[in-house]
Design an enzyme around this catalytic site. Structure first.
Site, PDB file in Angstrom:
ATOM      1  N   ASP A   1     -65.901 125.911  45.706  1.00  0.00           N
ATOM      2  CA  ASP A   1     -66.796 127.276  45.726  1.00  0.00           C
ATOM      3  C   ASP A   1     -68.176 127.413  45.174  1.00  0.00           C
ATOM      4  O   ASP A   1     -68.768 128.206  45.675  1.00  0.00           O
ATOM      5  CB  ASP A   1     -65.784 128.234  45.356  1.00  0.00           C
ATOM      6  CG  ASP A   1     -64.661 128.745  46.150  1.00  0.00           C
ATOM      7  OD1 ASP A   1     -64.878 128.425  47.274  1.00  0.00           O
ATOM      8  OD2 ASP A   1     -63.579 129.136  45.635  1.00  0.00           O
TER       9      ASP A   1
ATOM     10  N   HIS B   1     -60.650 124.008  37.469  1.00  0.00           N
ATOM     11  CA  HIS B   1     -59.847 124.430  38.643  1.00  0.00           C
ATOM     12  C   HIS B   1     -58.538 124.167  37.725  1.00  0.00           C
ATOM     13  O   HIS B   1     -58.373 123.426  36.817  1.00  0.00           O
ATOM     14  CB  HIS B   1     -59.976 123.392  39.800  1.00  0.00           C
ATOM     15  CG  HIS B   1     -59.286 123.794  40.785  1.00  0.00           C
ATOM     16  ND1 HIS B   1     -57.795 123.588  40.804  1.00  0.00           N
ATOM     17  CD2 HIS B   1     -59.325 124.393  41.882  1.00  0.00           C
ATOM     18  CE1 HIS B   1     -57.362 124.115  42.167  1.00  0.00           C
ATOM     19  NE2 HIS B   1     -58.364 124.586  42.723  1.00  0.00           N
TER      20      HIS B   1
HETATM   21  N1  ACO Z   1     -66.532 128.087  32.140  1.00  0.00           N
HETATM   22  C1  ACO Z   1     -66.472 127.892  30.765  1.00  0.00           C
HETATM   23  N2  ACO Z   1     -65.248 127.470  30.444  1.00  0.00           N
HETATM   24  C2  ACO Z   1     -64.458 127.223  30.929  1.00  0.00           C
HETATM   25  C3  ACO Z   1     -64.085 127.574  32.358  1.00  0.00           C
HETATM   26  C4  ACO Z   1     -65.500 127.964  33.099  1.00  0.00           C
HETATM   27  N3  ACO Z   1     -65.639 128.147  34.330  1.00  0.00           N
HETATM   28  N4  ACO Z   1     -63.104 127.251  33.086  1.00  0.00           N
HETATM   29  C5  ACO Z   1     -62.192 126.917  31.816  1.00  0.00           C
HETATM   30  N5  ACO Z   1     -62.970 127.119  30.848  1.00  0.00           N
HETATM   31  C6  ACO Z   1     -62.442 126.668  29.347  1.00  0.00           C
HETATM   32  C7  ACO Z   1     -61.378 127.814  28.876  1.00  0.00           C
HETATM   33  O1  ACO Z   1     -62.196 128.795  28.127  1.00  0.00           O
HETATM   34  C8  ACO Z   1     -60.530 126.811  27.855  1.00  0.00           C
HETATM   35  O2  ACO Z   1     -61.166 126.567  26.823  1.00  0.00           O
HETATM   36  P1  ACO Z   1     -60.298 126.473  25.546  1.00  0.00           P
HETATM   37  O3  ACO Z   1     -59.326 125.446  25.785  1.00  0.00           O
HETATM   38  O4  ACO Z   1     -61.444 126.215  24.525  1.00  0.00           O
HETATM   39  O5  ACO Z   1     -59.646 127.714  25.381  1.00  0.00           O
HETATM   40  C9  ACO Z   1     -60.147 126.053  28.966  1.00  0.00           C
HETATM   41  O6  ACO Z   1     -61.560 125.782  29.611  1.00  0.00           O
HETATM   42  C10 ACO Z   1     -59.236 125.613  30.079  1.00  0.00           C
HETATM   43  O7  ACO Z   1     -59.394 127.025  30.747  1.00  0.00           O
HETATM   44  P2  ACO Z   1     -58.194 127.561  31.725  1.00  0.00           P
HETATM   45  O8  ACO Z   1     -58.502 129.160  31.661  1.00  0.00           O
HETATM   46  O9  ACO Z   1     -56.848 127.509  30.685  1.00  0.00           O
HETATM   47  O10 ACO Z   1     -57.928 127.051  32.801  1.00  0.00           O
HETATM   48  P3  ACO Z   1     -57.229 127.513  34.048  1.00  0.00           P
HETATM   49  O11 ACO Z   1     -56.488 126.553  34.607  1.00  0.00           O
HETATM   50  O12 ACO Z   1     -56.234 128.722  33.336  1.00  0.00           O
HETATM   51  O13 ACO Z   1     -58.402 128.381  35.146  1.00  0.00           O
HETATM   52  C11 ACO Z   1     -59.860 128.730  36.536  1.00  0.00           C
HETATM   53  C12 ACO Z   1     -58.770 127.776  35.905  1.00  0.00           C
HETATM   54  C13 ACO Z   1     -59.266 130.050  36.425  1.00  0.00           C
HETATM   55  C14 ACO Z   1     -60.424 127.944  37.769  1.00  0.00           C
HETATM   56  C15 ACO Z   1     -61.197 128.630  35.553  1.00  0.00           C
HETATM   57  O14 ACO Z   1     -61.643 127.245  35.308  1.00  0.00           O
HETATM   58  C16 ACO Z   1     -62.298 129.396  36.006  1.00  0.00           C
HETATM   59  O15 ACO Z   1     -62.206 130.661  35.407  1.00  0.00           O
HETATM   60  N6  ACO Z   1     -63.312 128.966  36.604  1.00  0.00           N
HETATM   61  C17 ACO Z   1     -64.402 129.758  36.859  1.00  0.00           C
HETATM   62  C18 ACO Z   1     -63.805 130.653  38.228  1.00  0.00           C
HETATM   63  C19 ACO Z   1     -63.878 129.736  39.592  1.00  0.00           C
HETATM   64  O16 ACO Z   1     -64.516 129.042  39.844  1.00  0.00           O
HETATM   65  N7  ACO Z   1     -62.713 129.916  40.159  1.00  0.00           N
HETATM   66  C20 ACO Z   1     -62.424 129.164  41.474  1.00  0.00           C
HETATM   67  C21 ACO Z   1     -61.270 128.428  41.358  1.00  0.00           C
HETATM   68  S1  ACO Z   1     -61.171 127.346  42.973  1.00  0.00           S
HETATM   69  C22 ACO Z   1     -60.653 128.391  43.782  1.00  0.00           C
HETATM   70  O17 ACO Z   1     -60.047 129.508  43.874  1.00  0.00           O
HETATM   71  C23 ACO Z   1     -60.598 127.952  45.479  1.00  0.00           C
END
Ligand code: ACO
Length: 428
Positions: A363, A306
């Site tokens: 979710d 998140h």
């Molecule tokens: N699976 C694997 N790796 C992940 C995931 C994931 N679900 N989420 C983040 N990471 C990793 C990234 O690759 C990154 O790794 P790095 O530091 O080695 O480059 C690190 O964790 C940080 O990730 P960011 O993309 O910078 O996190 P951000 O805060 O931008 O993204 C998000 C948050 C979009 C929710 C992300 O975690 C994601 O894509 N999750 C899956 C989709 C999801 O479940 N969305 C629902 C959000 S809740 C809602 O809308 C109610």
């Protein structure tokens, strides 16, 4: 602590005001930074940018706190209902008996769509995604309320807000029935909000849907937990559109489009698609987890992580408990749920997820509950949109009530070509 921030840029130093929120959050007000220094700030994805001041929802992502109008989400989940919480979010305080009755009456009075709206549904192909139908129909609803489009102020706000909350549910169920070739069910004024939605979606002309109280409660809780979440992608979109003085329906229709994406509201659908993919490939989750850790695979573990919660998602804890109750009540034995449990356990002990603070979000579980309730996959994000409507409306109201709202208009750092001449087509 000083109430100004001194910023040194080369030889020049500027003082910028510090703004402090009621929960002690600090921000540097950079509104005058460019006029005083020529600099703007650059914050890719707005992760460190406060786009507004707001009194609706408070989140402390590090501590896992979520409060609507000051009331902890745990308390609301235990004691309130979606409709009472919607009132709280929109109007700022919990309603008394009379206010709640008036609000419910308004919702009931405005639950029917204009009969001509039925023709709009016929124009969509059977396979149209219900989120596309929802956003189009919300905008179309606005056309049936001419006063809404006439003036700059919010005419009849209470009625418009009630219409939107009530009719989004009617549109959602109509779009589901249309996609299955089923006759539309009109709302029943005797049913409460969530029961009415289940009736419109699942009753048939010859048989009323059986309303299991645990099922109604679970869906109502999903709505309540999604009712607002401060400046997320869709709410910021609603505010962005509202800042141009677009009407309530147009602004919320844009919010639906923003919510649709798999990184936002579309995640609940993406979770189940991911579980299905894992199951079909004969994987127990191990291979998928390895792929999610490998950036070149392009895969992510959907329903994990998140932008704001870097400890735990407080909504996930509440909904997980409800998820267990629903599965028990309905005696559900589902291989996808077993995979979901395995993913959850495996990631809790995996340094990749632990170090990046990636935990199951709301979710992850809401998708599992909705599957158990028989809600089809393509309707998952629509359910999220129904829940989020009070939050969007409250943010719209807040922006309209501000004395001085400037149109939202971020800047950019240009990285394209420097000036170059036009080459005639024959010479290219
Ligand atoms: N699976 C694997 N790796 C992940 C995931 C994931 N679900 N989420 C983040 N990471 C990793 C990234 O690759 C990154 O790794 P790095 O530091 O080695 O480059 C690190 O964790 C940080 O990730 P960011 O993309 O910078 O996190 P951000 O805060 O931008 O993204 C998000 C948050 C979009 C929710 C992300 O975690 C994601 O894509 N999750 C899956 C989709 C999801 O479940 N969305 C629902 C959000 S809740 C809602 O809308 C109610």
């Amino acid at each position: 602590m000083s109430n100004v921030a001194e910023i040194k840029l080369g030889e020049k130093s500027v003082s910028l005001p510090i703004v402090v929120g009621t929960e002690g959050e600090h921000a540097i007000d950079i509104a005058k930074l460019r006029s005083q220094t020529g600099y703007i700030t650059l914050d890719d994805g707005y992760g460190n940018t406060g786009s507004c001041e707001s009194a609706i929802t408070f989140i402390d992502g590090e501590k896992g706190i979520l409060r609507y109008r000051g009331i902890p989400i745990e308390e609301l989940a235990q004691k309130s209902t979606f409709i009472e919480t919607a009132y709280l979010i929109i109007y700022g305080n919990l309603p008394n008996h009379q206010q709640l009755r008036q609000f419910s009456d308004l919702l009931t009075r405005h639950e029917l769509l204009h009969e001509d709206m039925k023709f709009h549904f016929q124009g969509f192909p059977a396979k149209a995604h219900p989120m596309a139908i929802l956003s189009s129909m919300i905008n179309a609803c606005g056309c049936f309320s001419p006063t809404l489009l006439e003036t700059e102020s919010i005419p009849d706000f209470d009625i418009q807000a009630a219409r939107l909350i009530s009719q989004v549910r009617t549109i959602a169920s109509f779009s589901y029935r249309k996609s299955r070739g089923l006759p539309m069910n009109y709302p029943k004024p005797t049913y409460k909000y969530t029961a009415n939605l289940l009736h419109m979606m699942f009753s048939s002309p010859y048989e009323e849907v059986e309303l299991n109280p645990e099922v109604v409660k679970a869906l109502d809780l999903i709505f309540l937990l999604h009712a607002d979440h401060e400046q997320n992608c869709s709410t910021s979109t609603v505010r962005m559109v509202a800042s141009s003085r677009a009407n309530l329906f147009a602004s919320c229709s844009a919010g639906v489009c923003a919510l649709w994406g798999p990184l936002h509201g579309g995640a609940n659908q993406a979770v189940l698609e991911m579980l299905g993919e894992i199951h079909q490939s004969g994987d127990d989750g191990t291979r998928f987890i390895a792929a999610a850790k490998d950036k070149s695979s392009g895969k992510r573990l959907m329903g994990f992580g998140h932008r704001v919660y870097k400890n735990h998602d407080p909504r996930a804890k509440i909904i997980k408990a409800q998820c267990d109750r629903v599965l028990d009540t309905l005696h559900i034995n589902d291989p996808l749920l077993d995979i979901a449990k395995r993913l959850e356990e495996a990631t809790l002990n995996d340094s990749y997820f632990v170090e990046r603070k990636l935990y199951p979000n709301v979710d992850f579980y809401s998708g599992i509950i909705m599957r158990a309730l028989g809600i089809p996959l393509e309707m998952f994000t629509v359910m999220f949109a129904i829940g989020r409507m009070p939050g969007w409306i409250a943010n719209y109201k807040e922006i309209m009530e501000e004395k001085e709202t400037r149109i939202y208009r971020p800047r950019q750092i240009y990285t394209g070509s420097t000036v170059r001449g036009y080459i005639p087509i024959e010479e290219r």
